[in-house]
Every structure is written in C-alpha cells, then in structure tokens.
Design a protein around this motif. Structure first.
Motif, PDB file in Angstrom:
ATOM      1  N   ARG A   1      -7.118  -3.902   1.847  1.00 32.44           N
ATOM      2  CA  ARG A   1      -5.859  -3.258   2.659  1.00 32.44           C
ATOM      3  C   ARG A   1      -4.464  -3.616   2.084  1.00 32.44           C
ATOM      4  N   GLN A   2      -4.474  -4.827   1.435  1.00 33.60           N
ATOM      5  CA  GLN A   2      -3.047  -5.109   0.975  1.00 33.60           C
ATOM      6  C   GLN A   2      -2.967  -4.397  -0.342  1.00 33.60           C
ATOM      7  N   LEU A   3      -4.014  -4.318  -1.122  1.00 32.95           N
ATOM      8  CA  LEU A   3      -3.809  -3.322  -2.446  1.00 32.95           C
ATOM      9  C   LEU A   3      -3.787  -2.008  -2.212  1.00 32.95           C
ATOM     10  N   ALA A   4      -4.465  -1.404  -1.266  1.00 27.45           N
ATOM     11  CA  ALA A   4      -4.309  -0.119  -1.296  1.00 27.45           C
ATOM     12  C   ALA A   4      -3.188   0.348  -0.647  1.00 27.45           C
ATOM     13  N   MET A   5      -2.657  -0.692   0.361  1.00 26.50           N
ATOM     14  CA  MET A   5      -1.295  -0.206   1.000  1.00 26.50           C
ATOM     15  C   MET A   5       0.077  -0.048   0.080  1.00 26.50           C
ATOM     16  N   GLN A   6      -0.367  -1.043  -1.227  1.00 26.88           N
ATOM     17  CA  GLN A   6       0.754  -0.836  -2.263  1.00 26.88           C
ATOM     18  C   GLN A   6       0.657   0.454  -2.699  1.00 26.88           C
ATOM     19  N   PHE A   7      -0.406   1.046  -3.097  1.00 30.36           N
ATOM     20  CA  PHE A   7      -0.539   2.427  -3.378  1.00 30.36           C
ATOM     21  C   PHE A   7       0.034   3.365  -2.640  1.00 30.36           C
ATOM     22  N   VAL A   8      -0.122   3.269  -1.404  1.00 33.31           N
ATOM     23  CA  VAL A   8       0.125   4.303  -0.169  1.00 33.31           C
ATOM     24  C   VAL A   8       1.603   4.220  -0.079  1.00 33.31           C
ATOM     25  N   VAL A   9       2.123   2.961  -0.233  1.00 31.75           N
ATOM     26  CA  VAL A   9       3.775   2.720   0.024  1.00 31.75           C
ATOM     27  C   VAL A   9       4.096   3.549  -1.420  1.00 31.75           C
ATOM     28  N   GLU A  10       3.738   3.311  -2.385  1.00 30.60           N
ATOM     29  CA  GLU A  10       4.316   3.934  -3.562  1.00 30.60           C
ATOM     30  C   GLU A  10       4.127   5.519  -3.429  1.00 30.60           C
ATOM     31  N   THR A  11       3.226   5.990  -3.394  1.00 32.03           N
ATOM     32  CA  THR A  11       2.986   7.604  -3.051  1.00 32.03           C
ATOM     33  C   THR A  11       3.971   8.051  -2.209  1.00 32.03           C
ATOM     34  N   ALA A  12       3.979   7.369  -0.736  1.00 34.58           N
ATOM     35  CA  ALA A  12       4.842   7.734   0.156  1.00 34.58           C
ATOM     36  C   ALA A  12       6.313   7.776  -0.376  1.00 34.58           C
ATOM     37  N   LEU A  13       6.723   6.709  -1.321  1.00 41.95           N
ATOM     38  CA  LEU A  13       8.137   6.531  -1.689  1.00 41.95           C
ATOM     39  C   LEU A  13       8.309   7.911  -2.498  1.00 41.95           C
ATOM     40  N   LEU A  14       7.375   7.934  -3.399  1.00 43.94           N
ATOM     41  CA  LEU A  14       7.538   9.242  -4.306  1.00 43.94           C
ATOM     42  C   LEU A  14       7.522  10.615  -3.563  1.00 43.94           C
ATOM     43  N   ALA A  15       6.764  10.723  -2.702  1.00 39.47           N
ATOM     44  CA  ALA A  15       6.532  12.050  -1.845  1.00 39.47           C
ATOM     45  C   ALA A  15       7.920  12.394  -0.893  1.00 39.47           C
ATOM     46  N   GLY A  16       8.160  11.306  -0.379  1.00 40.21           N
ATOM     47  CA  GLY A  16       9.481  11.053   0.382  1.00 40.21           C
ATOM     48  C   GLY A  16      10.926  11.730  -0.417  1.00 40.21           C
ATOM     49  N   ILE A  17      11.012  11.015  -1.559  1.00 38.59           N
ATOM     50  CA  ILE A  17      11.988  11.647  -2.248  1.00 38.59           C
ATOM     51  C   ILE A  17      11.769  13.003  -2.684  1.00 38.59           C
ATOM     52  N   ALA A  18      10.664  13.181  -3.022  1.00 37.36           N
ATOM     53  CA  ALA A  18      10.471  14.920  -3.399  1.00 37.36           C
ATOM     54  C   ALA A  18      10.712  15.685  -2.340  1.00 37.36           C
ATOM     55  N   THR A  19      10.331  15.141  -0.867  1.00 33.58           N
ATOM     56  CA  THR A  19      10.474  16.249   0.100  1.00 33.58           C
ATOM     57  C   THR A  19      11.790  16.265   0.310  1.00 33.58           C
ATOM     58  N   VAL A  20      12.791  15.198   0.252  1.00 34.48           N
ATOM     59  CA  VAL A  20      14.032  15.322   0.592  1.00 34.48           C
ATOM     60  C   VAL A  20      14.706  16.452  -0.544  1.00 34.48           C
TER      61      VAL A  20
END
Length: 811
Positions: free
Chosen positions: A320-339
C-alpha cells in the motif's frame, strides 16, 4: 500523505525531462477535450442567452405520406400546443422576415423576426433596456412596436439609453422602439430586431390547420420531458383526426399528418451537431493515446526504480505504501496538467469557434463555467487513472518477489512488464492509425461531395437579394414586375455580363423552399387524397442561361409570359419522372390551389437543381412559375459574367439603387461561395481531424521512442555480450528495428480492423464515406511506418554504439 507528496515532488524534480514531457502530454489531451467540450457546451448543450435550454423544445408538423418529415406549423397547430398548460409554460410562433430600414436618411437591410408575445419568455431572455411585447401588442392592427438587438442598438443609436419610444422606419412604416435585448441573445440566428406577429383570430380557424407558415418553440414546465410533450401532441393529433372524420374531410389522416417536438438545441446546432460529436470522439482517442503514452513512460520509470523499491520493501514498506507513492506522483502530474487544461481549454475553444464558418457559428459563444471546469477535472481524473493504473498493477503483481539482489543497475525488465509495454505501444499505434485513416476517409468524402453536380454552373456568377415588402410594393404586382424587369435589363446591358435574371428561392442561398400539394388535371384524385407534392420556385426568362441549367423538354419562360397571358409552369425532371413516368408532361396541366383553381399548363422540363446541400439525396421536384405572372415579395438577382464576378458587386448595388433608391440589395456574394459554404462543416471536420491525426502520430512516435530507449538502456548488458561475441553494429540496429517493426505491424493490423468498423458506422451518419478506403489505409500505414522509423533510429543507433568492455565492467 504529506510525506508522500513531498517525496513525489522531489522525485519529479530529479527527472525534469520526464516531468515536463508527462505534464505537457497530459495537458494537451485534457486541454483538447476541454476545448471541444466547451464548444459542445456552447452549441449543443447551453447556447448563449438561453435560460435552462433543456426545457426549450422546437415544435414541428410532418406529413409521412408526402415525404415531409419536418416542416413548420400552422396557427391551429400552435393553439393546440399552447393549450397544453399542464406541460407547457410558454409557447411562441416566429416568422423570419427582413426589413428595409430608413434611419438618418440611409436605407439598410435588417434581418428580423416577427414573433408572438411569449417569444422572449420561452427563452428566458430579459431586455437590458425597456421591455418586451405585451399581450395587447400581439394583436392584429395593434400599434407597431419593435425590440432591437444589442448590435442594432449600438449601430443605429450608438448605445444611447434614451432610445425607448424613438421611431424608426421599417418598410416605410413607423415603428416605436420599446426595448433592447442583451448582447448574448439573438435568436433566431443573426436577427437584428423583433416585431410583433399580431395574428388575426381568423388565422386560428380549423380551415387553416394545414397552412404551415410559421416555426414554433415551447418552454416545458419543470420536470416535463420531450417524450411527455410528444405524447400530449399525439393526443391532440388524434382529436383532430376524429374531428376530421365527423366532417368527411380526411386529408390529415390520408396524408400522414402529425405534430411532434424535439430539443430546441438540435435545431439551433444545425449542421454543426454531427461534426462536433465526431470531434469529441476523436479528442477522447487523443486523450487515450496520451494516457497510454504516459503509462508506458511510467512503467519504464517504475522498472528503473525497482532497486529503490526493493530497498524500501526490505526495510518494511508495505504494498500500500509503495503503491501510494505512484498514485501520488500520478495525481500530482495529472493535477498540474488539468489546471493547464482548464486554463487553456476555453481559450482553445474560442479559437475553434472562430475557425467555424460565420454562418454556422453565429449566435454561439464559448464561456468558462462550472460545468466546463467540472468536465475538465473529470478528464484530469480519467487521465490520472489511465496513466497511473499500469505501474500500480505491475507493482502489485511483483511485490512479493521484490529482491534487492535481482535489481542491479543494468538488469533487464521482466518478460511480463515488457509485454505489457509492448501492448501499450501497439494500442497507441492502432489508435493513431485509426485517426490518420479516418482523416483520409473524410478528405476523400469531401472531394467526392465537391464533385457532385448541383444541377448548375456556379462559377462566374454573382448574386444579391432584395425584399419587396415595403408599403409601396405590397399588393402592387405590376410595380414589382416592372422593378425586377428594369433591374435585370440594366444588369444585362453591363459590359462583360452574359446573362442576368431573378429567382426565388435561390439554390444554396435562400434557406427552405416553399412547398405545396398540387393536382394533375389529366389524373384526377379523390377530394381527400393528399395528391402529389412539390417545391415551388419563381424565375424570370434569363434564369436558365444565367445558371446554365439544361432545358430537357419544351421551352423555358419568355417575355411573352405575362399576367394577361395563359398561366404556364416548368417542372424539373425529378418531378417529371415521379408523376409522368415514361411519358412527357409537356402540354399537361396542373392545379396549384384547390379543386377550383385555374389550370396551369406545363410548357417545359429542366434539369433538377439541388436546393441547399451536396450531401443529402433529394427526392422532391420543383414547380417553377414566371415572376411576371405570379410576383413574390423577394427576389435574388443572378448575374453571370465573362470575368471575375466580384467586379459586378458595385454595379449590382448601384443598379438596384438607380431603379428604386428605397430598395437595398443585401447578401451580395458569388454563387460559388454559397455552394462551398454548404460543405463548411465537412471542411472544418477534415481540417481538425487532420490536425488531431498529426498529433496522434506525434504521440505514437514519442511512445515508440520511449519504449525503445528504455529497452536499449535495460538491455545494455545483453547488447554488450552480443558485441563481445562478434555481433556487428548493423546487426544490433537491425535487431532493434526488427522488434520495433513487429510491434508497429501488430498496431497497424489492429488499426485496420478499427478503421473498417469505423467506416461502416460513419457511413450511416456522413454522406460520401464509401470511397477512398484503400488509399486512406495505405497512407495511414506509410505515415505510421515513417514515424516509427524516425522514432526508432536514434535508440537503435545508440544501442549499437555500446562499448562491450564498459558494459560488462559496469555489470
């Protein structure tokens, strides 16, 4: 979560190239989708100036036995809809008109609409100055009042707020200004002012049931659907059929007459509806390609970080901790792209709306609102899920087997990981192939439509319209005839003019043709038989020569066909084949009114002329009458020249002004431009598909480059061993290119299947989609192979430049 976010930021800053490419790729996909949706919102969902457009429906009549699937309505039809008070909040009639306005001593032509009292209430439109029509002003003989559009207010009165109660002359009659509408409301499209319709009570009598002269809109009560409204209209239809049965007149039943409603936005969007829906599907595919691309990059990044993940796992980190790292990175990238997409989308949407031809885009405006922002956010979430799910799934599958010793710096990715990345790249190639081939199909369809014969020659022809509804022409047939005759004679005498004529309606330039049932004297029908049906047109003697329309039988009109001479008509070959199969209609007679109307002799047959579309196959013929025998209130002058027709623009305007200084000629344009504009929506679709197809090619090339670069990096040891054992550089390059071509070939094969399916689907909605398939497939395959070759050559050459000594020493 905060720690994960900080760590994600540090990781992304350590890989600036990956971060920038990922953000820009996702922003491009999200921004394109937001742009298209903002235009769909403005055109299909929420046109400007209309409150709750989902509650507005357009109201039509139909005759299934007369091949009239959708026409206007009569006053009794409207009365039926208005009486449905449990379902209808407001209902209105509209009739498009035009006026010659005299203001400050100048005559100018204005597009206008005569509307019933609740017109603005139907749309929820409020004036910014003054008021709208009162019930007593929507009566026959009431005071003449006018509501101005914002544009007309600015142009005629300079935006002065004391405009209320001022007078303007429209067709030589004085109208009092009572209101000014806000700038975002101009429905029907492009109108500059509204006057009161003022129908007499006799218009609503039962005998006028089948005199459809108006268009109608209704505002449904909250919660009422179009289906429920149609059920109510069907009840009204059955009531009318039963009433007919008691009177012995059964025209409504035998003609298949009925009434129905549909969402008003479908009428408002017109020819833009299908292209926008198709474009939305295209940009969704572009977003999918972008997400697939990023997913492949993130898988490669995850493979490169396996040693780090193995260390963290050895230190006790959970899945869960390792997967969360990928999820957070992806969400951060997608969030900036969405803005970025949210900010850029509406701007791109406005640019797209500007690219749409003016007549199609008139009345629409792109705005940023909560719905557009919410959809953009939805696209961002979709992008985050599609791009981030692959590395998380891959991590879940390999977590239990993570061992530090197995992840040296140059270890090769597992077979399952490599296969999955291959599938992603093949998917990109397949979707890119579909978009490029689809662009080719639409381009081939456009060329096929451009080659369709409209029935006339549109080159070297200039046209201009006049309206003869002013007081000094109304009811004065001879004066109308003399005006049109004088103008055409003067134009014919101009140097370089081959022929000049007048016609109404004008093919591709006058909108809908009037139509009516008629009777063939030599083939009597029953009193309740709907009989044959055709469109109506009026023209002067020079029309065939000016338009170069072929005369097939008999003769065309001459100067001898006047009011005091026998009534004559000319029909087109479509009508002749339908009602006089195998024989000549020349010499036959028609009754164009009721049973007691005088017979009209058919003196000729001409070639069929398409009315307004090169796409739609028409199956209704036309009956022409001489303007000198039956004048109409409008005319379009047609001038064929030996030179550039634009040269005749000024002479046409001056000739009309010379014959009558109170008349204004408007919509002056070449006939060729009208024919070209009829394909404007298809041309726009081809242009945008080509652009998005090129974008898909670029994204696919980036995906192929990323895959091969990653593969080459991970296979450094293998390549070093091969070269140490004697492999030549060209053999290494050949190996990498061969593997790339296998991948591209699989994607192209999948793209072929998708293209075949897409063509079958598109052929049901777009004309001309049955040709150009082979060439489109060949071009698409060449483009993909070329893009793949360019994308593959750099990683392949880099692989071949590996020094085997250094590669083995590092291992």
């Amino acid at each position: 979560m905060i720690d994960n976010l900080r760590y994600a930021v540090r990781q992304l800053f350590r890989a600036p190239t990956f971060t920038i490419v990922t953000i820009l790729t996702l922003a491009l996909g999200v921004g394109a989708n937001t742009a298209i949706f903002s235009v769909i919102q403005a055109v299909l969902l929420h046109p400007s100036g209309v409150q709750d457009p989902e509650r507005v429906a357009s109201f039509h009549a139909k005759y299934t036995q007369l091949n009239l699937p959708m026409i206007g309505v009569s006053a009794p039809d409207f009365a039926d809809a208005r009486s449905m008070q449990s379902q209808v909040d407001a209902a209105a009639l509209v009739q498009s008109v035009s006026y010659n306005a005299t203001f400050d001593g100048r005559t100018q032509h204005l597009r206008a609409a005569k509307v019933s009292q609740q017109w603005f209430q139907v749309f929820g439109a409020e004036p910014i100055v003054g008021r709208v029509f009162l019930p007593e002003e929507d009566q026959k003989g009431a005071e003449r009042v006018v509501v101005l559009s914002y544009a007309a207010w600015q142009r005629m009165f300079g935006g002065q707020h004391d405009v209320i109660d001022k007078k303007i002359l429209l067709d030589d009659q004085s109208y009092r200004v009572i209101g000014v509408m806000r700038s975002d409301f101009a429905w029907p499209k492009g109108v500059e002012l509204w006057t009161s319709l003022g129908l007499a009570p006799t218009e609503f009598a039962a005998q006028n049931r089948f005199n459809e002269s108006y268009n109608s809109v209704v505002r449904m009560k909250p919660g009422v659907t179009v289906a429920q409204l149609n059920a109510g209209l069907e009840q009204k239809r059955m009531e009318e059929i039963r009433r007919e049965g008691t009177s012995g007149f059964t025209f409504g039943q035998t003609s298949g007459w009925g009434m129905f409603a549909q969402p008003w936005t479908e009428d408002a969007a017109g020819d833009l509806r299908k292209p926008l829906v198709a474009l939305f599907a295209v940009v969704l595919m572009v977003l999918l390609i972008a997400c697939t691309n990023i997913s492949g990059l993130m898988l490669a990044r995850a493979s490169a970080r396996m040693k780090e993940l193995a260390i963290r796992s050895a230190l006790g980190a959970s899945l869960r901790q390792l997967a969360m790292q990928f999820v957070v990175e992806t969400a951060l990238l997608a969030g900036i792209a969405t803005v970025i997409g949210v900010l850029a989308g509406p701007v791109l949407g406005k640019m797209l709306l500007l690219a749409i031809p003016h007549d199609l885009a008139r009345g629409f405006a792109v705005h940023m609102d909560l719905r557009v922002a919410a959809v953009a956010a939805g696209f961002g979430l979709l992008a985050a899920f599609l791009a981030g799910v692959a590395p998380v799934v891959q991590l879940a599958r390999t977590h239990k087997s993570l061992k530090l010793a197995e992840y040296s710096k140059s270890s090769t990715a597992g077979a399952s990981k490599q296969r999955f990345r291959n599938v992603l790249v093949a998917t990109e190639v397949a979707l890119a192939f579909l978009l490029v081939a689809g662009s080719g199909l639409f381009l081939a369809s456009l060329r096929q439509l451009q080659s369709v014969d409209p029935g006339f020659k549109s080159d070297a022809v200039l046209t201009g319209k006049v309206t003869l509804d002013a007081t000094n022409y109304k009811g004065q047939d001879l004066k109308q005839v003399n005006f049109i005759h004088d103008v055409t004679e003067r134009l014919s005498a101009q140097p370089g003019v081959v022929a000049a004529a007048a016609v109404f309606p004008m093919p591709f330039a006058s909108g809908m043709y009037p139509s009516a049932s008629f009777r063939i004297v030599e083939k009597p029908t029953g009193p309740n038989d709907p009989g044959p049906h055709g469109d109506k047109g009026w023209a002067t003697p020079g029309y065939l020569r000016a338009m170069e329309i072929p005369l097939l039988q008999g003769r065309w009109f001459s100067e001898e066909d006047r009011k005091d001479s026998p009534a004559v008509a000319v029909i087109d070959d479509l009508l002749a084949k339908a009602y006089w199969p195998g024989r000549s209609p020349v010499g036959g007679h028609l009754r164009l009114g009721g049973q007691d109307s005088p017979p009209v002799e058919i003196v000729g047959v001409i070639g069929h002329v398409r009315k307004d579309s090169l796409e739609v196959e028409e199956n209704k013929g036309i009956i022409y009458r001489p303007m000198a025998q039956q004048p109409v209130g409008e005319a379009v002058f047609v001038v064929r020249t030996k030179m550039n027709p634009e040269v005749m623009r000024t002479p046409l305007v001056e000739t009309v002004r010379t014959v009558d200084s109170q008349e204004a000629v408007y919509d002056v344009a070449t006939l060729g431009s009208f024919v070209t504009d009829s394909l404007a929506a298809r041309q726009l679709l081809v242009w945008l598909l080509t652009m998005f197809g090129g974008l898909a090619l670029l994204l696919a090339a980036i995906g192929i480059y990323g895959l091969l670069s990653s593969t080459a990096s991970q296979r450094t040891t293998e390549i070093g061993i091969r070269m140490a054992l004697g492999a030549q550089r060209w053999q290494v390059v050949s190996l990498m290119l061969r593997e790339s071509l296998v991948l591209i070939g699989a994607g192209i094969l999948a793209g072929l299947v998708l293209t075949f399916v897409a063509q079958r689907v598109l052929a049901h909605s777009f004309a001309g989609m049955n040709g150009g398939l082979s060439l489109s497939l060949v071009v698409a395959a060449f483009c993909l192979l070329f893009a793949a070759a360019v994308a593959s050559i750099v990683p392949a050459r880099r692989s071949a430049s590996v020094d085997p000594v250094i590669a083995l020493r590092n291992e």
